[in-house]
Design an enzyme around this catalytic site. Sequence first.
Site, PDB file in Angstrom:
ATOM      1  N   ASP A  99       0.820  -1.212   0.000  1.00 40.05           N
ATOM      2  CA  ASP A  99       0.000   0.000   0.000  1.00 40.05           C
ATOM      3  C   ASP A  99       0.859   1.270   0.000  1.00 40.05           C
ATOM      4  O   ASP A  99       2.018   1.255   0.415  1.00 40.05           O
ATOM      5  CB  ASP A  99      -0.882   0.034   1.259  1.00 40.05           C
TER       6      ASP A  99
ATOM      7  N   HIS B 257       4.007  -2.134   2.940  1.00 45.62           N
ATOM      8  CA  HIS B 257       4.061  -0.791   2.354  1.00 45.62           C
ATOM      9  C   HIS B 257       5.329  -0.619   1.520  1.00 45.62           C
ATOM     10  O   HIS B 257       6.437  -0.836   2.042  1.00 45.62           O
ATOM     11  CB  HIS B 257       4.016   0.269   3.464  1.00 45.62           C
TER      12      HIS B 257
HETATM   13 ZN   LIG Z   1      -2.566   3.092   3.343  1.00 53.02          ZN
END
Ligand SMILES: [Zn+2]
Length: 228
Positions: free
Chosen positions: A9, A164
């Site tokens: 993400d 991430h």
């Molecule tokens: Zn996020």
Amino acid sequence: MTRLTLTFDNGPDPEVTPRVLDVLAERSVQAHFFVLGKHLTDPGRRALASRAVAEGHLVGNHSFSHETPLGEDARADSVEAEILATERLLAPLSNGSLRFRPFGRGGVLGPHLLSERAVATLVARRYTCVLWSSVPHDWDDPEGWPRRALAETAAEPHAVVVLHDIPGACLAKLGSFLDAVRDRGVAMVTELPAACTPIIDGVVVGDLDGLVTGRGGSVRARGPEVAT
Ligand SMILES: [Zn+2]
């Protein structure tokens, strides 16, 4: 755990995303990237989203600004500004079904994630809404997150892990994590389990209570609340 779906993400990031893609390619692993619309306005970052698609990954919508969770966003045009603006930027890059991952705070599932308008838009636009089962906090524990990820997912048949592709997060330990997962005989796949997809291609198939502002239900908290 016998199956694992990896998701990245908040990218694309010019330094980190190319290296994440390299690590995945070296191991023939395919993943989901949930990107931010604001990054797609930058040609270099946009090219990384294109590279991910070209290398067989799935790229989805993670809002434009990633500032206020949709369930708390009081703007009248929040859905247009966050979901639809990102959709327009993503459309030339990806084909197939539309996927949206709402964001919260540190991976907390709760009524702040979605608004009724957001749900109506996801249904009307035939989105699949992609949640998660593990948030191992790679952004604030870049060394220790793999141990947490393996522990959190041990009992699940099919885990969806949130990482991430941003600086200071999963990258340093990603390769060794993938090797450890593979050594355990876990299949790394891009399919998503029903428990993590309450809306599939615009059809509400799961329980949205507790995920939409005003609908009530209990907060399905995972991990402490932090802003990321
Ligand atoms: Zn996020």
